[in-house]
Enzyme design. Structure first.
Site, short mmCIF file in Angstrom:
data_model
loop_
_atom_site.label_atom_id
_atom_site.label_comp_id
_atom_site.label_asym_id
_atom_site.label_seq_id
_atom_site.Cartn_x
_atom_site.Cartn_y
_atom_site.Cartn_z
CG ASP A 1 -1.91 1.08 1.30
OD1 ASP A 1 -1.71 2.10 0.61
OD2 ASP A 1 -2.90 0.92 2.04
CG HIS A 2 3.28 3.95 -3.18
ND1 HIS A 2 4.25 4.33 -2.28
CD2 HIS A 2 3.81 4.16 -4.40
CE1 HIS A 2 5.31 4.74 -2.94
NE2 HIS A 2 5.07 4.66 -4.22
NE ARG A 3 -4.09 3.85 1.42
CZ ARG A 3 -5.20 3.38 1.98
NH1 ARG A 3 -6.22 4.18 2.19
NH2 ARG A 3 -5.32 2.11 2.31
CB ILE B 1 5.05 0.65 2.23
CG1 ILE B 1 4.68 0.06 3.60
CG2 ILE B 1 6.36 0.08 1.74
CD1 ILE B 1 4.13 -1.31 3.52
#
Ligand code: CAO
Length: 453
Positions: A425-427, A429
């Protein structure tokens, strides 16, 4: 009917201030001290109160006007005003003011409220008054606090603050649409509507996307077809996967691990496990390697809270394992993987797989994972992009290990290479963290002695 003209009290500034909000309209019943309008200086917003009660007859200003101390702002009908405010009895100052502003006396019964002049400066009362200053500036930090007191830290006028107080709205959660991010009443209405939508629909995320529907297609126009209803598990999975795919911005990081040594050790142990009716598959080692990596990167063993503003770091290591069943995909959870031996993990994995395929898993068996592994290694494939099992922040996909030529500096050697695919989850990591995390897993599998460190 007694008409009073209200003047702008001493603002404490020699400059004209801009009217940024009108809080009342003609015909409104006005209470004493009720805010009539809001002014804005360079540094703050000012709430201008009515200094007597009555019915508002007319406004003398509009939004955008620049007004100074002593300018007329409104006309108010208040028969009781003169008796309620005996201090307004005529003074020399009054007379001077009246002659300066003849139009303020609207009819014979009209009484004029003292116009601010050099001194005293306030209407109605003889002592100077100061206007309450809202504790907000355009540069105020937006607080994360949920307490209504934190509303004082946002950029909004007193009328908006009052509305927020009445409705129990936390202004810090609203992004103002006005100049410099100023919050207006419409922003509050939109915020409340969003909250209602969320309450009615679970989350606003799917609403917010406003995706067009797939048109219905009659496939029988193109050939013979058969309709097969989806299983309950498949329908649930479809819902969850669609939600997770839309909510979390996914990125997948790929890596390969040289598991030649691990495989040799695994094969050497296999007969011992066979005797116990257990299977020591690569997945057991991968579970241990994942926990090893999670221990060194706690943000992977975490979840965003409901507000999306805090990360909940978990101190336990419960690993969800995707299991393929005839009825669809289920994800039982193996708890406290950090505290269990390879043998225990092999036993538990066999048990939950059997239970899953027999459709005997309880809800509890499938709750509480802090990270998930999806292994297709027993089937094949070189890589895939697994969908994050929210509220986890990452999932590891494992594909089939194959012998690949690896360059050792002098020559190519045949090595058993295991493909790993980490979706995150790029939010939460960053890419660099994901690359490091995946490498940590790969290295641990390459040399399983690292698991002891
Ligand atoms: N590379 C090469 N071989 C592998 C391997 C890998 N990465 N992983 C497993 N294998 C081998 C095993 O060693 C075993 O071989 P042997 O019988 O010769 O020992 C064989 O493949 C079958 O393993 P398995 O699949 O029965 O056992 P597992 O522990 O690897 O997996 C389970 C257990 C329950 C995860 C698996 O059966 C399963 O259901 N996998 C599907 C998961 C799935 O559908 N994921 C997709 C979800 S959508 O995102």
């Amino acid at each position: 009917m007694t008409i009073h003209t209200l003047y702008l009290p001493d603002t404490g500034s020699a400059n004209a201030l801009e009217v940024i909000e009108i809080l009342v309209k003609p015909g409104d019943a006005i209470a004493e001290n009720q805010a009539l309008l809001t002014l804005e200086s360079d540094k703050a917003t000012l709430d201008v109160p009515a200094l007597l009660a009555g019915t508002l007859v007319a406004l003398k200003v509009k939004v955008g006007d620049k007004i100074k101390t002593g300018d007329p702002i409104a006309e108010l009908d208040s028969d009781a005003a003169t008796t309620e405010q005996p201090s307004t009895t005529s003074t020399a100052n009054d007379k001077k003011t009246k002659s300066d502003t003849p139009t303020t006396k609207l009819d014979d019964a009209a009484t004029e409220i003292k116009k601010p002049s050099e001194t005293p400066v306030a209407p109605v009362v003889t002592a100077p008054i100061s206007i309450p200053v809202a504790a907000s500036t355009p540069n105020s930090p937006i607080s994360n606090s949920t307490a209504s007191d934190s509303n004082t830290e946002v950029y909004a006028g007193p009328g908006v603050r009052r509305m927020a107080r009445l409705l129990g709205v936390d202004l810090t959660r609203i992004q103002g649409s006005g100049d410099k991010g100023r919050i207006n009443k419409n922003d509050i209405q939109v915020h409340i509507k969003t909250l209602i939508d969320q309450a009615q629909n679970g989350t606003s995320a799917n609403k917010g996307f406003n995706l067009p529907h797939m048109p219905e297609v009659d496939f029988s126009l193109f050939g013979t077809v058969e309709t097969q209803p989806l299983s309950r598990i498949k329908k649930l999975t479809a819902q969850n996967l669609s939600r997770n795919w839309l909510l979390a911005p996914h990125v997948t990081q790929f890596e390969t691990s040289d598991i030649t040594e691990m495989e040799a050790f695994r094969k050497s142990q296999a007969p011992i496990y066979d005797k116990q009716g257990l299977k020591l598959t690569p997945l057991i080692f991968i579970m241990k390697a994942v926990v090893h990596a999670l221990q060194s990167a706690p943000t992977f063993n975490a979840s965003l809270d409901a507000s999306g503003e805090n990360l909940i770091l978990k101190k336990y290591f419960h690993i969800g394992i995707a299991v393929d069943t005839p009825n669809g995909l289920v994800v039982p959870v193996i708890r406290n993987v950090d505290q269990k031996s390879l043998t225990t993990l092999a036993r538990e994995l066999a048990e939950v797989s059997l239970k899953a395929r027999a459709q005997k898993l309880s809800t509890q068996d499938m709750q509480g994972s802090s990270f998930t592994i999806s292994s297709l290694g027993g089937i094949g494939g070189t890589a895939f992009t697994p969908i994050i099992n929210l509220p986890n922040v990452a999932i590891l996909g494992v594909s089939k290990a194959t012998i690949q030529p690896q360059w050792n500096g002098k020559e190519f050697q045949p090595r058993l290479m295991l493909p790993l695919s980490l979706s995150y989850d790029h939010r939460v990591i960053d890419g660099a963290e994901a690359a490091r995390f995946t490498i940590t897993i790969a290295q641990a599998l390459q040399d399983i002695r690292r698991l002891l460190l």
